[in-house]
Each structure stands twice: as C-alpha cells, then as structure tokens.
Design an enzyme around this catalytic site. Structure first.
Site, PDB file in Angstrom:
ATOM      1  N   SER A 194       0.800  -1.242   0.000  1.00 29.77           N
ATOM      2  CA  SER A 194       0.000   0.000   0.000  1.00 29.77           C
ATOM      3  C   SER A 194       0.824   1.280   0.000  1.00 29.77           C
ATOM      4  O   SER A 194       0.255   2.361  -0.173  1.00 29.77           O
ATOM      5  CB  SER A 194      -0.927   0.017   1.203  1.00 29.77           C
ATOM      6  OG  SER A 194      -2.038  -0.777   0.923  1.00 29.77           O
TER       7      SER A 194
ATOM      8  N   LYS B  27       0.394   3.632  -2.754  1.00 32.76           N
ATOM      9  CA  LYS B  27      -0.798   4.495  -2.895  1.00 32.76           C
ATOM     10  C   LYS B  27      -0.447   5.983  -2.998  1.00 32.76           C
ATOM     11  O   LYS B  27      -0.989   6.675  -3.863  1.00 32.76           O
ATOM     12  CB  LYS B  27      -1.818   4.197  -1.794  1.00 32.76           C
ATOM     13  CG  LYS B  27      -2.519   2.858  -2.041  1.00 32.76           C
ATOM     14  CD  LYS B  27      -3.356   2.399  -0.873  1.00 32.76           C
ATOM     15  CE  LYS B  27      -4.135   1.131  -1.240  1.00 32.76           C
ATOM     16  NZ  LYS B  27      -4.316   0.207  -0.151  1.00 32.76           N
TER      17      LYS B  27
ATOM     18  N   TYR C 175      -3.193  -2.663 -10.586  1.00 37.30           N
ATOM     19  CA  TYR C 175      -3.151  -2.487  -9.127  1.00 37.30           C
ATOM     20  C   TYR C 175      -2.260  -3.554  -8.469  1.00 37.30           C
ATOM     21  O   TYR C 175      -1.425  -3.237  -7.623  1.00 37.30           O
ATOM     22  CB  TYR C 175      -4.580  -2.537  -8.561  1.00 37.30           C
ATOM     23  CG  TYR C 175      -4.608  -2.516  -7.048  1.00 37.30           C
ATOM     24  CD1 TYR C 175      -4.336  -1.342  -6.347  1.00 37.30           C
ATOM     25  CD2 TYR C 175      -4.851  -3.680  -6.321  1.00 37.30           C
ATOM     26  CE1 TYR C 175      -4.327  -1.325  -4.954  1.00 37.30           C
ATOM     27  CE2 TYR C 175      -4.836  -3.672  -4.930  1.00 37.30           C
ATOM     28  CZ  TYR C 175      -4.577  -2.492  -4.250  1.00 37.30           C
ATOM     29  OH  TYR C 175      -4.548  -2.486  -2.874  1.00 37.30           O
TER      30      TYR C 175
ATOM     31  N   TYR D  67      -4.635   3.790   7.859  1.00 34.27           N
ATOM     32  CA  TYR D  67      -6.005   3.241   7.863  1.00 34.27           C
ATOM     33  C   TYR D  67      -6.743   3.628   9.143  1.00 34.27           C
ATOM     34  O   TYR D  67      -6.639   4.755   9.611  1.00 34.27           O
ATOM     35  CB  TYR D  67      -5.995   1.715   7.694  1.00 34.27           C
ATOM     36  CG  TYR D  67      -5.120   1.261   6.575  1.00 34.27           C
ATOM     37  CD1 TYR D  67      -5.412   1.624   5.278  1.00 34.27           C
ATOM     38  CD2 TYR D  67      -3.981   0.511   6.815  1.00 34.27           C
ATOM     39  CE1 TYR D  67      -4.607   1.224   4.238  1.00 34.27           C
ATOM     40  CE2 TYR D  67      -3.169   0.111   5.782  1.00 34.27           C
ATOM     41  CZ  TYR D  67      -3.486   0.474   4.500  1.00 34.27           C
ATOM     42  OH  TYR D  67      -2.680   0.087   3.485  1.00 34.27           O
TER      43      TYR D  67
ATOM     44  N   VAL E 264       1.250  -3.964   3.756  1.00 34.57           N
ATOM     45  CA  VAL E 264       1.236  -5.290   4.381  1.00 34.57           C
ATOM     46  C   VAL E 264       2.511  -6.099   4.104  1.00 34.57           C
ATOM     47  O   VAL E 264       2.692  -7.171   4.659  1.00 34.57           O
ATOM     48  CB  VAL E 264      -0.020  -6.118   3.990  1.00 34.57           C
ATOM     49  CG1 VAL E 264      -1.281  -5.520   4.583  1.00 34.57           C
ATOM     50  CG2 VAL E 264      -0.135  -6.284   2.483  1.00 34.57           C
TER      51      VAL E 264
HETATM   52  N1  GLN Z   1      -1.876  -5.492  -2.108  1.00 27.49           N
HETATM   53  C1  GLN Z   1      -2.510  -5.333  -0.833  1.00 27.49           C
HETATM   54  C2  GLN Z   1      -4.011  -5.507  -0.950  1.00 27.49           C
HETATM   55  O1  GLN Z   1      -4.589  -4.974  -1.818  1.00 27.49           O
HETATM   56  C3  GLN Z   1      -2.182  -3.992  -0.245  1.00 27.49           C
HETATM   57  C4  GLN Z   1      -2.806  -3.781   1.102  1.00 27.49           C
HETATM   58  C5  GLN Z   1      -1.904  -3.097   2.101  1.00 27.49           C
HETATM   59  O2  GLN Z   1      -0.702  -3.019   1.968  1.00 27.49           O
HETATM   60  N2  GLN Z   1      -2.513  -2.654   3.157  1.00 27.49           N
HETATM   61  O3  GLN Z   1      -4.637  -6.168  -0.188  1.00 27.49           O
END
Ligand code: GLN
Length: 305
Positions: free
Chosen positions: A61, A64, A189, A241, A259
């Site tokens: 993420s 992003k 994505y 988040y 993650v």
């Molecule tokens: N590729 C992961 C997902 O879409 C990214 C989520 C994350 O890093 N929080 O679930």
C-alpha cells in the site's frame, strides 16, 4: 544518528513477536518476522541507516501515495478530488465501504484499496501496460533508484488470490466509478503493489514528499509543491487506515504502511524515513515499525503537532 537507529531496533525488535506476517497473499507468508531495518534521509544531507535496510520487500500500500502523485500529475487536483474523496473511512484498507445501494466518491479516499484501484484508471497511457510502466518510472525517480523492479511472485500470488480486491473493483464498475475493463485495472493495481523496494528507497520517496517535490540536492521538481501538501495531508488522516488517529497522537507525522511490512514516514521539511519489519498488527501495520517511529518521534521531536 546511526547509533540511535541501532538502539531503536534493539529496543523495538521484541514487538514483532506480538504481530504476524501477512498470509492472505500466500507469497508474503515467506517473510522473516525477525527482519528489521530503518533508513533516514535528513534535509541537512545526512543519511543514516541500521539493520536490514537493504533487504527488499514489496511496497504494497505504500504505492498508494505514488499512485496519487501520478494521478495528480496526469489529471490535476480538481479532477482527482472529484473522483476520489479525501475523508478518512475509519475502516480497514479493504473494507467494502458502500451504503444505501450507492457508492459515491466521498465514500473512498486514495489510501484505501477502492480509491487506489480507481486511481489506476487515471494514470495517463494508451494501455495498462503503459500506465504501469509510467507508475514504475515515477517510483524509480522519487527513490532515485533505476533498478527498482516488480516482484513477479508476489504479483502472481496476489493476482491469483485477490478476490476481495476483485469484489471492490466490480463494485466500482457497478456504480460507474471506473469505466475500463476490471481485470485490466486490477492487474495494474496488483503489479503496483508488487513493486520491490527497500528502506532506503522509502526514505528517499518520503524525503521527496517532505521536500515538496524535490530530491536531495536537485533543483528540478518531480511534482509541484501543492501536490506534496495534498498527499501529505491525506497520509496524515488516512495513511495508517483505521490506526491513523492513534498514530497521529503517538507519532504525529504523515506516513503510509503496507502489508509487506514497510512504513514510509514524511517529516515535512526535515526528513524521509523508511522502515521494514514484516510482522503486522491486526490493522495490517508493521507492529515493531510503529514502535520504532514512536521512539524516534519522542527522541527527535518529530511530531508536527
Ligand atoms: N496489495 C494489498 C491488498 O490490496 C495492499 C494492502 C496493504 O498493503 N494494506 O490487499
């Protein structure tokens, strides 16, 4: 400073035992929960590092904010703001956040999966191949590292198992928030999330955001200063988040987690910080990484509040 980082790693390493590496993307389960690295790039030109700061992991993420920058560069603030909101959802990153049979741009923001999937459609380029290339190029430029590549295994692993993201993307399509072919958008994505970086790359990207669009000792702006304000503000309110409020109180700087175990922190005008420790808390944030940032914030007076 290197000493402070080493001490911070020593003090915070035990917290990783309270977390778990991500397993919902099968390939991520192979990460070693004991890995721990920190890198800091400061505006006085100093570069400090400790631990596994050259170990590579997938950006997840943390792409992003890069996606948001690319969308802003290609479309401007007004267009992006009209299509992806900026309010914190207060919900997990992959929440199916729609109510009363409607889904509006104000229900999402660029730091949750739905917003990021929508932003993939806004990258300029004649094909999704080209859109991803351009995003990868921007990541390389922000990090000052031309050797950044895709982790093919993690990409395929998520592509194979990412059904929740598929559901989110089909909802976006159902409510006319994306027009393109869903599988093509998702492919972009999944690739974006699988870009491989290390702590040093994250420190450089964070520094460029802290330095309003300029890399260290470079005159040329990669993006306008107003985009840094836009991105940093959203990182502050939504970057961690549903842990963003707690993080604002305890650390007090814009940051983004992934993650894969990375955290990129932006200390406006002062520094960019990259951290890697793959054991996560229940919200999907690096557990020891957050502890390390709390320690650094206290010792270096980083909070902007
Ligand atoms: N590729 C992961 C997902 O879409 C990214 C989520 C994350 O890093 N929080 O679930």
């Amino acid at each position: 400073m290197d000493e402070l980082l080493e001490k911070t790693i020593e003090e915070c390493a035990a917290f990783s035992k309270k977390g778990k590496v991500a397993s919902y993307i099968p390939e991520l389960e192979k990460a070693n929960p004991a890995d721990f690295g920190i890198a800091i790039l400061s505006s006085d030109g100093r570069f400090s590092r400790a631990g596994d700061c050259h170990k590579r992991f997938t950006i997840q993420s943390i792409v992003k904010p890069v996606l948001l920058l690319q969308a802003l560069l290609d479309n401007g603030v007004e267009y992006v703001r009209a299509h992806v909101g900026v309010e914190a959802t207060g919900k997990p990153f992959d929440a199916i956040n729609y109510t009363e049979q409607s889904l509006l741009s104000d229900h999402i923001n660029p730091m949750v999966n739905m917003g990021a999937i929508a932003m993939c459609t806004m990258i300029g380029g004649g094909s999704y191949e080209e859109k991803f290339r351009r995003l990868l190029d921007l990541t390389r430029r922000l990090a000052g590292n031309d050797s950044i590549e895709l982790d093919e295994r993690v990409y395929l692993s998520e592509k194979r198992t990412g059904n929740k993201n598929r559901a989110l993307a089909y909802l976006l399509k159902t409510y006319n928030m994306i027009e393109d072919d869903v599988e093509e958008v998702l492919d972009c994505y999944f690739r974006a999330c699988s870009i491989q970086v290390d702590c040093v790359d994250l420190a450089h990207i964070g520094f460029t955001l802290a330095n309003h669009g300029r890399r260290m000792r470079e005159e040329e702006r990669i993006f306008p200063a107003e985009y840094a304000s836009y991105v940093n503000a959203i990182l502050m309110t939504c970057g961690m988040y549903d842990g963003s409020g707690d993080f604002a109180v305890k650390v007090g700087v814009p940051a983004k987690s992934g993650v894969g175990g990375g955290i990129m922190a932006v200390v406006p005008t002062r520094m960019g910080i990259g951290i890697f420790s793959p054991a996560l808390d229940e919200k999907g944030n690096s557990i020891a990484g957050i502890r390390a940032l709390e320690t650094l914030s206290r010792k270096l007076y980083l909070s902007i509040f």
